[in-house]
Design an enzyme around this catalytic site. Sequence first.
Site, short mmCIF file in Angstrom:
data_model
loop_
_atom_site.label_atom_id
_atom_site.label_comp_id
_atom_site.label_asym_id
_atom_site.label_seq_id
_atom_site.Cartn_x
_atom_site.Cartn_y
_atom_site.Cartn_z
N LYS A 146 15.89 28.71 -12.74
CA LYS A 146 15.30 29.17 -11.48
C LYS A 146 16.13 28.72 -10.28
CE LYS A 146 11.85 26.83 -10.05
NZ LYS A 146 10.55 26.18 -9.96
N ASP A 147 16.58 27.46 -10.31
CA ASP A 147 17.35 26.93 -9.20
C ASP A 147 18.75 27.53 -9.13
OD1 ASP A 147 15.12 25.47 -8.62
OD2 ASP A 147 15.92 23.56 -9.32
N GLU A 195 6.09 30.67 -5.54
CA GLU A 195 7.23 29.76 -5.37
C GLU A 195 8.51 30.52 -5.07
OE1 GLU A 195 8.42 25.63 -7.10
OE2 GLU A 195 8.63 27.16 -8.65
N ASP A 207 -1.36 15.45 -7.19
CA ASP A 207 -0.28 14.49 -7.34
C ASP A 207 0.63 14.97 -8.46
OD1 ASP A 207 -1.30 12.83 -5.39
OD2 ASP A 207 -1.87 11.21 -6.75
N ASN A 208 1.94 14.89 -8.24
CA ASN A 208 2.93 15.31 -9.23
C ASN A 208 3.87 14.16 -9.54
OD1 ASN A 208 1.94 18.00 -9.16
ND2 ASN A 208 3.11 18.35 -7.31
N HIS A 238 12.23 21.98 -0.04
CA HIS A 238 12.41 20.59 -0.43
C HIS A 238 13.16 20.51 -1.76
CE1 HIS A 238 11.01 17.01 -2.72
NE2 HIS A 238 11.40 16.43 -1.61
N ARG A 240 16.86 19.21 -8.21
CA ARG A 240 15.65 20.02 -8.23
C ARG A 240 15.45 20.59 -6.83
NH1 ARG A 240 12.06 19.15 -12.73
NH2 ARG A 240 12.80 17.45 -14.03
N TYR A 273 4.93 12.75 -5.93
CA TYR A 273 4.59 13.34 -4.65
C TYR A 273 3.19 13.91 -4.63
CZ TYR A 273 6.44 17.69 -6.80
OH TYR A 273 6.72 18.73 -7.63
N LYS A 297 4.19 17.70 1.60
CA LYS A 297 4.45 16.78 0.50
C LYS A 297 4.73 15.38 1.03
CE LYS A 297 6.58 20.39 -2.31
NZ LYS A 297 7.83 20.86 -2.95
N GLU A 329 0.87 -1.18 0.00
CA GLU A 329 0.00 0.00 0.00
C GLU A 329 0.90 1.22 0.00
OE1 GLU A 329 -2.52 -0.22 3.46
OE2 GLU A 329 -3.90 -1.62 2.48
N HIS A 332 12.82 24.04 -3.15
CA HIS A 332 11.61 24.83 -3.42
C HIS A 332 10.67 24.89 -2.22
CE1 HIS A 332 12.31 23.26 -7.76
NE2 HIS A 332 13.06 24.32 -7.51
#
Length: 183
Positions: free
Chosen positions: A169-170, A142, A48-49, A118, A59, A131, A71, A28, A62
């Site tokens: 962006k990062d 963001e 959900d992503n 994260h 990544r 996630y 998350k 599960e 953020h």
Amino acid sequence: MKATRLAIPDVVLLEPRVFGDDRGFFFESFNLRQFHEAIGSSPDFVQDNHSLSGRGVLRGLHYQLHQPQGKLVRVISGEVFDVVVDLRKSSPHFGKWVGETLSADNKKQLWVPPGFAHGFLVLSESAEFLYKTTDYYAPQDEHCLVWNDPSIAIEWPCMGDLKPTLSSKDQTGKSLHYAEVYS
């Protein structure tokens, strides 16, 4: 499900019971009752992503300041080093980080509550990352904390000569000293 509170106790590592035989395995990946018992609350997940990234992609880190997202993260293919940084100014763990290796093999999941930045670094040839979030993605809200801030000193796994691949962006993430944070 085994639940382990990490060095920042609001962050919880979840390890499902996996049932396997010669046909494969079953577990599960989410059970609301067990999740509630593990973290002490039952947040509403609204989105959900799913991302796919190659080796060396980093990544993050953020966060959304006014629409903070909790998350529940996991990897279904490959392996990543997953990191969270406490950005709650009122927390005794403010500016501290915890990290865990998540992979398709170990099937571990990490609960990242609202109030944290994260990110993750892909360690395998590629990785698929899933996630659930407790609030919707709000691009105008963001923020990004720089991945290599010396004041946080995240111990990213050694990748030899490989430099992490970052989005534009990062690449412009802010240090903790200049970042907007939670109260």
